[in-house]
Design a protein around this motif. Structure first.
Motif, PDB file in Angstrom:
ATOM      1  N   THR A 152     -15.982 -20.975  -9.448  1.00 11.26           N
ATOM      2  CA  THR A 152     -15.539 -20.782 -10.825  1.00 11.26           C
ATOM      3  C   THR A 152     -16.585 -21.304 -11.797  1.00 11.26           C
ATOM      4  O   THR A 152     -17.023 -22.452 -11.657  1.00 11.26           O
ATOM      5  CB  THR A 152     -14.207 -21.518 -11.076  1.00 11.26           C
ATOM      6  OG1 THR A 152     -13.239 -21.088 -10.111  1.00 11.26           O
ATOM      7  CG2 THR A 152     -13.685 -21.246 -12.475  1.00 11.26           C
ATOM      8  N   PRO A 153     -17.032 -20.499 -12.776  1.00  4.74           N
ATOM      9  CA  PRO A 153     -17.970 -21.016 -13.778  1.00  4.74           C
ATOM     10  C   PRO A 153     -17.406 -22.242 -14.480  1.00  4.74           C
ATOM     11  O   PRO A 153     -16.197 -22.325 -14.728  1.00  4.74           O
ATOM     12  CB  PRO A 153     -18.143 -19.843 -14.745  1.00  4.74           C
ATOM     13  CG  PRO A 153     -17.780 -18.633 -13.949  1.00  4.74           C
ATOM     14  CD  PRO A 153     -16.702 -19.086 -13.000  1.00  4.74           C
ATOM     15  N   GLY A 171     -17.203 -23.394 -17.398  1.00  8.02           N
ATOM     16  CA  GLY A 171     -16.395 -23.261 -18.601  1.00  8.02           C
ATOM     17  C   GLY A 171     -14.964 -22.849 -18.347  1.00  8.02           C
ATOM     18  O   GLY A 171     -14.097 -23.016 -19.208  1.00  8.02           O
ATOM     19  N   ASP A 172     -14.703 -22.316 -17.140  1.00  7.50           N
ATOM     20  CA  ASP A 172     -13.355 -21.863 -16.788  1.00  7.50           C
ATOM     21  C   ASP A 172     -12.629 -22.825 -15.853  1.00  7.50           C
ATOM     22  O   ASP A 172     -11.510 -22.545 -15.423  1.00  7.50           O
ATOM     23  CB  ASP A 172     -13.435 -20.484 -16.112  1.00  7.50           C
ATOM     24  CG  ASP A 172     -14.005 -19.421 -17.030  1.00  7.50           C
ATOM     25  OD1 ASP A 172     -13.771 -19.506 -18.255  1.00  7.50           O
ATOM     26  OD2 ASP A 172     -14.699 -18.508 -16.516  1.00  7.50           O
ATOM     27  N   VAL A 173     -13.263 -23.936 -15.525  1.00  5.59           N
ATOM     28  CA  VAL A 173     -12.670 -24.876 -14.563  1.00  5.59           C
ATOM     29  C   VAL A 173     -11.633 -25.754 -15.255  1.00  5.59           C
ATOM     30  O   VAL A 173     -11.955 -26.456 -16.225  1.00  5.59           O
ATOM     31  CB  VAL A 173     -13.758 -25.763 -13.927  1.00  5.59           C
ATOM     32  CG1 VAL A 173     -13.133 -26.850 -13.063  1.00  5.59           C
ATOM     33  CG2 VAL A 173     -14.714 -24.913 -13.109  1.00  5.59           C
ATOM     34  N   PRO A 174     -10.385 -25.759 -14.794  1.00  7.12           N
ATOM     35  CA  PRO A 174      -9.380 -26.658 -15.371  1.00  7.12           C
ATOM     36  C   PRO A 174      -9.757 -28.119 -15.128  1.00  7.12           C
ATOM     37  O   PRO A 174     -10.384 -28.455 -14.116  1.00  7.12           O
ATOM     38  CB  PRO A 174      -8.101 -26.301 -14.603  1.00  7.12           C
ATOM     39  CG  PRO A 174      -8.356 -24.966 -13.992  1.00  7.12           C
ATOM     40  CD  PRO A 174      -9.827 -24.906 -13.725  1.00  7.12           C
TER      41      PRO A 174
END
Length: 229
Positions: free
Chosen positions: A92-93, A95-98
């Motif tokens: 997951t990039p 910026g999209d990681v929770p």
């Protein structure tokens, strides 16, 4: 002459189980840890080992469990402490990681191994070895393609923390090794990885053993080659 003793944290399957089996094959006494109480390949190895392999329960993300196991093994002397356990949570990039995922991977792959090292270091023989499974993906200088952002970051953090540990304990004679096992066909490595366990694990053990008795920290791969930081 009594057998040497290895504690392998995270030995229920794949790389960790392979390490436990290889050290047992070479005549070591092996203490391997698993999370929870479910039956694993390590239990089967222990049953077939004639007593040279024992199983302990440990979730290293829980500090209290680390303390309990350390106290239970307080009378043992370890020739090798090796922390293998790690997780990934997909490509997951960043910026999209929770936040929860980021924290989980960092705690499991970087903070928890160092907690184990700090807790068990006094049980390691004065000229014994402390090792942690790292990865070439933790190398900053080798990262030219990106991907696996959080996993890479966690291994880079682990490497940095081990360097801090080595500096803090520079007066100790322990051999310290960060090991890259190569790209192996595991859950982390994927089914298309070029290496099998049988191609990686003997080299990992040979590399660790080759540097036994050499104080200080090294970042090496399974072929005993330095990995760039």
């Amino acid at each position: 002459m009594s057998a040497k003793t290895a504690l392998i944290v995270g030995a229920s399957r794949t790389l960790g189980l392979g390490l436990a089996a290889e050290y047992a094959h070479r005549g070591w006494d092996v203490i391997g840890t698993v999370r929870g109480r479910r039956r694993t390949g390590l239990h089967e190895l222990a049953e077939a080992s004639g007593g040279s392999v024992t199983v302990e329960s440990l979730d290293m993300t829980k500090p209290k469990q680390i303390t309990v196991l350390r106290d239970r093994l307080a009378q043992r002397t370890l020739d090798l402490l090796f922390v293998n356990a790690a997780i990934t949570r997909g490509n997951t990039p960043i910026g999209d990681v929770p936040e929860e995922m980021f924290a989980e991977v960092m705690v499991t792959n970087a903070l928890s191994p160092m907690r184990v090292v700090e807790s068990f270091r006094s049980l390691v023989a004065p000229t014994g070895t402390i090792g942690v499974m790292s990865s070439s993906q933790g190398s900053v200088s080798l990262n030219t393609n990106g991907g696996q952002d959080v996993y890479r970051a966690s291994k880079s953090a682990l490497n940095q923390l081990m360097r801090s540990y080595a500096a803090r304990h520079a007066d100790a004679a322990h051999t310290l090794v960060l090991i890259c096992p190569g790209h192996v066909r595991t859950e982390l490595g994927g089914p298309d990885a070029p290496l099998t366990l049988n191609q990686s694990i003997p080299g990992v053990v040979d590399t660790i053993d080759h540097h036994s008795g050499e104080p200080g920290l090294k970042f090496l791969n399974y072929q005993d080659q330095p990995v760039p930081w």
